[in-house]
Design a protein around this motif. Structure first.
Motif, PDB file in Angstrom:
ATOM      1  N   GLU A  76       0.820  -1.200   0.000  1.00 43.70           N
ATOM      2  CA  GLU A  76       0.000   0.000   0.000  1.00 43.70           C
ATOM      3  C   GLU A  76       0.854   1.250   0.000  1.00 43.70           C
ATOM      4  N   ALA A  77       1.881   1.226   0.809  1.00 46.75           N
ATOM      5  CA  ALA A  77       2.748   2.393   0.913  1.00 46.75           C
ATOM      6  C   ALA A  77       3.408   2.698  -0.432  1.00 46.75           C
ATOM      7  N   ARG A  78       3.810   1.649  -1.129  1.00 44.25           N
ATOM      8  CA  ARG A  78       4.410   1.862  -2.448  1.00 44.25           C
ATOM      9  C   ARG A  78       3.405   2.506  -3.396  1.00 44.25           C
ATOM     10  N   TYR A  79       2.178   2.027  -3.308  1.00 42.79           N
ATOM     11  CA  TYR A  79       1.154   2.596  -4.176  1.00 42.79           C
ATOM     12  C   TYR A  79       0.846   4.041  -3.801  1.00 42.79           C
ATOM     13  N   VAL A  80       0.843   4.329  -2.516  1.00 40.54           N
ATOM     14  CA  VAL A  80       0.569   5.699  -2.089  1.00 40.54           C
ATOM     15  C   VAL A  80       1.637   6.644  -2.638  1.00 40.54           C
ATOM     16  N   ALA A  81       2.876   6.218  -2.585  1.00 43.55           N
ATOM     17  CA  ALA A  81       3.954   7.041  -3.137  1.00 43.55           C
ATOM     18  C   ALA A  81       3.713   7.284  -4.625  1.00 43.55           C
ATOM     19  N   MET A  82       3.270   6.258  -5.303  1.00 45.26           N
ATOM     20  CA  MET A  82       2.971   6.391  -6.726  1.00 45.26           C
ATOM     21  C   MET A  82       1.835   7.383  -6.936  1.00 45.26           C
ATOM     22  N   PHE A  83       0.795   7.290  -6.113  1.00 45.22           N
ATOM     23  CA  PHE A  83      -0.334   8.213  -6.231  1.00 45.22           C
ATOM     24  C   PHE A  83       0.147   9.651  -6.079  1.00 45.22           C
ATOM     25  N   LEU A  84       1.042   9.832  -5.153  1.00 41.99           N
ATOM     26  CA  LEU A  84       1.563  11.168  -4.893  1.00 41.99           C
ATOM     27  C   LEU A  84       2.300  11.692  -6.125  1.00 41.99           C
ATOM     28  N   SER A  85       3.154  10.876  -6.686  1.00 40.97           N
ATOM     29  CA  SER A  85       3.943  11.368  -7.812  1.00 40.97           C
ATOM     30  C   SER A  85       3.079  11.528  -9.056  1.00 40.97           C
ATOM     31  N   ARG A  86       1.997  10.778  -9.136  1.00 41.28           N
ATOM     32  CA  ARG A  86       1.085  10.931 -10.276  1.00 41.28           C
ATOM     33  C   ARG A  86       0.063  12.032 -10.029  1.00 41.28           C
ATOM     34  N   ARG A  87       0.105  12.603  -8.845  1.00 42.56           N
ATOM     35  CA  ARG A  87      -0.802  13.700  -8.497  1.00 42.56           C
ATOM     36  C   ARG A  87      -2.265  13.313  -8.636  1.00 42.56           C
ATOM     37  N   VAL A  88      -2.639  12.174  -8.074  1.00 43.79           N
ATOM     38  CA  VAL A  88      -4.046  11.779  -8.124  1.00 43.79           C
ATOM     39  C   VAL A  88      -4.892  12.792  -7.366  1.00 43.79           C
ATOM     40  N   GLY A  89      -6.132  12.909  -7.799  1.00 50.07           N
ATOM     41  CA  GLY A  89      -7.023  13.878  -7.172  1.00 50.07           C
ATOM     42  C   GLY A  89      -7.757  13.294  -5.978  1.00 50.07           C
ATOM     43  N   GLY A  90      -7.768  11.969  -5.882  1.00 51.10           N
ATOM     44  CA  GLY A  90      -8.460  11.323  -4.779  1.00 51.10           C
ATOM     45  C   GLY A  90      -8.157   9.843  -4.754  1.00 51.10           C
ATOM     46  N   VAL A  91      -8.533   9.223  -3.670  1.00 53.43           N
ATOM     47  CA  VAL A  91      -8.222   7.809  -3.489  1.00 53.43           C
ATOM     48  C   VAL A  91      -9.436   7.093  -2.887  1.00 53.43           C
ATOM     49  N   ILE A  92      -9.685   5.892  -3.373  1.00 48.72           N
ATOM     50  CA  ILE A  92     -10.671   5.021  -2.731  1.00 48.72           C
ATOM     51  C   ILE A  92      -9.908   3.801  -2.227  1.00 48.72           C
ATOM     52  N   ALA A  93     -10.092   3.464  -0.980  1.00 46.94           N
ATOM     53  CA  ALA A  93      -9.275   2.391  -0.432  1.00 46.94           C
ATOM     54  C   ALA A  93     -10.034   1.419   0.453  1.00 46.94           C
ATOM     55  N   ALA A  94      -9.762   0.139   0.224  1.00 46.46           N
ATOM     56  CA  ALA A  94     -10.145  -0.900   1.181  1.00 46.46           C
ATOM     57  C   ALA A  94      -8.812  -1.395   1.706  1.00 46.46           C
ATOM     58  N   SER A  95      -8.419  -0.812   2.808  1.00 48.46           N
ATOM     59  CA  SER A  95      -7.042  -0.997   3.251  1.00 48.46           C
ATOM     60  C   SER A  95      -6.841  -2.253   4.073  1.00 48.46           C
TER      61      SER A  95
END
Lengths: 332, 332
Positions: free
Chosen positions: B104-123
């Motif tokens: 998850e953390a790796r994906y979050v870093a990716m989201f940050l660098s891709r500048r996503v506008g929002g996230v939906i998560a089943a963590s």
DNA sequence: TACCGATGTGTAATCGTTACCAGAAGGATC
DNA sequence: GATCCTTCTGGTAACGATTACACATCGGTA
């Protein structure tokens, strides 16, 4: 939004140096590097992929086009490709097209504007002309599960024709002569191929299917209805062009009071997890789905990097998984 | 790579005018617009999203974090969210985390660098601290299926506790007293809640489960093994915390020679397609998966645009679907 | 005639990053 | 002492799009 400039200010240096530690290229003294790294950690800074792409870097984006992902087969495929690609450093847009060419075209336009580096597609049947713009830009396309008529750079497609033959042959070997076939979605290439293969095998024994039932949508309920129709022709065996179709058929047969495999043999195709978890357990032709996904990812990576050293695995073989839904017919 | 400049040259005008027709903003004469449009069509030009984002535009990207997508439940969820979001103009990164916080953390870093506008998560269960950087940047997070302990801006989580109670109550109402419970994955919040709910309902009748079997992985094979264990305690009824678990249990019971529902009642949870297509058909608590997906998409859209006029639908209710796997116990 | 608003078009700054270039400092070689 | 490499650092152009601003033209109106 922290940017490289923010970091530079914080670390009292220039953007150039920050960029150098980010990519560790060029020379940076240990002292400066430390200052910069701490500034990065402090701000949780992540360099903007957009700026990098804009600058001319690779996008590390790939588009995955599938008819759906709520169907087990494609869900598994999607997951295995996404994982393999992520491990290779790519991020995927997994798109479900509902077998609609119009949908596909919209996604292709999106891929173009996002500057994806490659595409993996299991395309709808109706023409593939909307893939032309990708080709034109030299974006590699890997076809999976279904051919792409000249638009694909590579294709990971098992021999559906052979699969069809294998299903028919198994029933033939058991002594069946009255065989019905059902499946969906009817416009799917793989379905057509399996059907053709099955018919061909029957043909070689001088037989024809007693009924062929094809449907539009690929779900249990549809399969159930198709099976009811097929069963009206009193076959002793039934070929489900997919496991879903076969499982629907098990149900229809059960509701008609038929005992499987005594009164009716059923064989499926795919070997999705449910196949082993219906009662009776479904005999089927297994295609190694995850394996196919990995190969597709690998091949696309190879095409994107045009690095011939990337491994190229051969397609795995289809295998007959004999479980409890097939048996010789009752002698008439 | 065709750029806006290429188009400008082709149409013998300036980039500003091209941009104006692209976004149809400002004034452009009909003649010029026609020239530009033909140049765009000719080159199959698609403006670079990256440049747009860089310039300060919205990214229209959203990250979807799910434990997996090869599990039907999440496959359906992923598909419904992706579709709804695409129709709202967003593109999704569907990521499967295998219940691992590191992933998850790796994906979050990716989201940050891709500048996503929002996230939906089943963590995954194990802490949600890695969501902090998203919060810090004001990126809205919608939790789905599982809570996110303070990190979510909104959450679409059905009442799992109630679900658990409903399962137990149904069996209780039929007269069962010896009830076993099984499910996976054990660290999943929803599983825990359903378990707690079921236990609570039993407790109110002065009962305890005769056996509780929890597993690590959520698949048929695991469920089968858990069910074998549970069945050793001779329950008259069995609660599957998911349909997968319940279906595994049907098999285990069958292999033990038990007749369902005569010798053993089984109830599941979710109402995935397979639930209606096992034999006997599974009685289960339905959660309207697609509906939840749509609501999540809607809510995220609302958060991203901070447009209070975006509709907010209420969560749909859980319903008991009575099929063929539950019946009163045989009087002792 | 002078002025105004509406319409139409182009120039240049900007976003975040990388890569090329220049320059500085220090040490080694001739 | 001149020259050269190596190490280190900073300035800046470029990527592709949007947009504020400037400017030009035209018809109408006071």
């Amino acid at each position: 939004m922290a940017s490289i400039k923010t970091i530079a200010t914080l670390a009292q240096t220039s953007v150039a140096s920050v960029s150098r530690v980010l990519n560790n290229s060029g020379y940076v003294s240990a002292a400066l590097r430390a200052k910069i790294e701490s500034a990065i950690a402090q701000t949780n800074f992540q360099p903007s992929s957009d700026a990098r792409i804009l600058r001319g870097g690779k996008s590390h984006l790939v588009g995955i086009l599938l008819p759906s992902i709520d169907v087990q087969f494609f869900g598994i495929l999607a997951q295995s490709m996404e994982q393999a690609l992520f491990d290779l450093g790519y991020q995927s847009f997994i798109c479900s097209t509902a077998e609609s060419a119009a949908h596909e075209a919209r996604y292709v336009a999106m891929f173009l504007s996002r500057r994806v580096g490659g595409v993996i597609a299991a395309s709808a049947e109706a023409g593939a002309a909307h893939f032309a713009p990708l080709r034109a830009r030299g974006i590699p396309i890997v076809a999976i599960d279904r051919d792409l008529h000249g638009y694909a750079s590579d294709s990971i497609v098992i021999d559906h024709d052979l699969g069809g033959r294998m299903m028919a042959q198994h029933l033939l070997d058991l002594g069946h002569r009255k065989i019905a076939i059902l499946g969906a979605p009817q416009h799917s290439q793989s379905i057509k191929r399996r059907l053709a293969g099955a018919k061909a095998a029957l043909g070689q024994s001088g037989l024809q299917p007693v009924s062929v039932q094809l449907g539009m949508t690929h779900d249990f309920a549809q399969a159930y209805d198709l099976a009811r129709n097929a069963l009206a022709h009193r076959p002793t065996a039934l070929i489900g062009l997919t496991d879903i179709a076969a499982i629907g058929a098990i149900h229809a047969a059960h509701d008609l009071g038929l005992q499987i495999p005594r009164d009716l043999s059923i064989i499926g195709f795919d070997d999705i997890p449910s196949a082993a978890f219906v009662l009776p357990r479904l005999t089927t032709i297994a295609q190694p789905i995850r394996h196919l996904g990995h190969i597709a990812a690998q091949r696309l990576h190879r095409l994107i990097t045009s690095d011939p050293s990337v491994q190229m695995n051969a397609l795995p073989a289809l295998t007959l998984i004999q479980r409890d839904t097939t048996a010789p017919p009752i002698p008439a």
